[in-house]
Write a protein that holds these residues in place. Sequence first.
Motif, PDB file in Angstrom:
ATOM      1  N   ASP A  57     -29.326  37.776  13.821  1.00  0.00           N
ATOM      2  CA  ASP A  57     -29.867  36.749  12.931  1.00  0.00           C
ATOM      3  C   ASP A  57     -30.145  37.265  11.527  1.00  0.00           C
ATOM      4  OD1 ASP A  57     -29.729  35.111  15.098  1.00  0.00           O
ATOM      5  OD2 ASP A  57     -31.851  35.196  15.571  1.00  0.00           O
ATOM      6  N   TRP A  70     -36.679  32.650  10.832  1.00  0.00           N
ATOM      7  CA  TRP A  70     -36.522  31.451  11.659  1.00  0.00           C
ATOM      8  C   TRP A  70     -37.412  30.315  11.149  1.00  0.00           C
ATOM      9  CZ3 TRP A  70     -37.678  36.231  14.060  1.00  0.00           C
ATOM     10  CH2 TRP A  70     -36.562  36.893  14.558  1.00  0.00           C
ATOM     11  N   GLU A  92     -28.806  31.533  10.873  1.00  0.00           N
ATOM     12  CA  GLU A  92     -28.811  32.822  11.563  1.00  0.00           C
ATOM     13  C   GLU A  92     -27.525  32.939  12.377  1.00  0.00           C
ATOM     14  OE1 GLU A  92     -32.627  31.087  10.816  1.00  0.00           O
ATOM     15  OE2 GLU A  92     -31.578  30.623  12.691  1.00  0.00           O
ATOM     16  N   THR A 112     -36.388  30.326  17.616  1.00  0.00           N
ATOM     17  CA  THR A 112     -35.099  30.046  16.971  1.00  0.00           C
ATOM     18  C   THR A 112     -34.799  28.555  16.857  1.00  0.00           C
ATOM     19  OG1 THR A 112     -33.722  29.971  18.967  1.00  0.00           O
ATOM     20  CG2 THR A 112     -34.220  32.157  18.062  1.00  0.00           C
ATOM     21  N   HIS A 163     -31.184  28.459  19.544  1.00  0.00           N
ATOM     22  CA  HIS A 163     -29.874  28.933  19.094  1.00  0.00           C
ATOM     23  C   HIS A 163     -28.797  28.646  20.142  1.00  0.00           C
ATOM     24  CE1 HIS A 163     -30.973  32.072  15.786  1.00  0.00           C
ATOM     25  NE2 HIS A 163     -30.993  30.834  15.354  1.00  0.00           N
ATOM     26  N   CYS A 219     -28.197  38.602  20.935  1.00  0.00           N
ATOM     27  CA  CYS A 219     -29.189  38.509  19.852  1.00  0.00           C
ATOM     28  C   CYS A 219     -29.392  39.854  19.156  1.00  0.00           C
ATOM     29  CB  CYS A 219     -30.552  38.068  20.400  1.00  0.00           C
ATOM     30  SG  CYS A 219     -30.565  36.501  21.263  1.00  0.00           S
TER      31      CYS A 219
END
Length: 377
Positions: A128, A150, A182, A240, A243, A369
């Motif tokens: 991200d 975020w 991200e 997030t 995501h 991630c």
Amino acid sequence: MKHLRRRSLMRSGAAALLGGAGLAACASGPEAKAGTQDMSAPRRGTWRMPAESAEHARTFLAWPPRDSVWEEYAEDAQRDIAGIARALADFEPVTLLAAPGELKAARRACGADVEILPVPVDDLWIRDSGPTFVAGAKGLEAIDFHFNGWGGKQEHRRDARVARGILQRHRVPRIDAQLTAEGGALEVDGHGTLLATESSLVNANRNPGMSRDAVEAELKRLLGVTEVIWLPGVRGRDITDYHIDALARFCEDGKLLLSRPPENGAAVWRRAYETSRRILEKATDARGRQLEIIDLPEADPSRLGRRGPEFLGGYANYYVANGAVLVPRFGDRKSDRNAASLIGELHPGREVVPVEIPMIAEGGGGIHCSTQQQPAP
């Protein structure tokens, strides 16, 4: 940990962050300018984001510092990152960012095959905070999506500079995005299709004033895609805003893995899965083909002993490397084995490498991630 973890928003301090300094921070800089522009008219760019399965020049990781949101759990998070780095180093070059004061510890943990760069970071989620690489007419370039924690939910003084720092060190031309996003919010098939959640991109905490059409137009320009499949996602339940890399991943050509929560899981994630499946069953990719959707069952926390509320047992957060695919292993032998087998079948020709990530999973994230690929030239 005192920070907002990735799977659920801790109520303590969240309201202050989202209503005060957090939103003030994300309403400045390039992302605020983007919110005032009319970007709904399509603009063709000269870039293309390769699929993760394309050849890599290297993978980037970040070493979670001791003076971070991980606090007393930093050593456990570092152990997980070192495990990912060592596993990846068997297949491709690995570059890990670490604070100058932690270089020795990182080298000791990761081994001589991992390159260590003295770059301060706030956290380990380099997917991200890092740059998103694209192929341009003049070679490799990369997008700086202006990471803002975020949507102001977490301190990001160091991580906001990570993308620019990586590109300067590796002399890769920087593309200044006119929106905030991200890397974990973007899933491409390499053939013109982008999969994304509205909750993480069409959101005032990243892109105030931008409509979905405006966000889509800029993503098409930057990533070279022609078709965007939008899923609603979930707002405000994880850091997030849900995501896409926790939900769905392209695998073989025309096939898509969809993370299926356990039957006894939280209703919000079950509903998100069911809604996403209905949408995807009717969707077509950039070449006009209907997608084949394959369920990828998540690990059941009730069979894994004591797990925190932020635990992410999603196998969809795997990482495709050169000649390998790194798959999380959570401790349920049957579930782990079934997930590794399915992911391996859908990524033929790659060695399946299970990696234990107990603390990263407790923090609500996964292998994907924690990694960011740089495509080969």
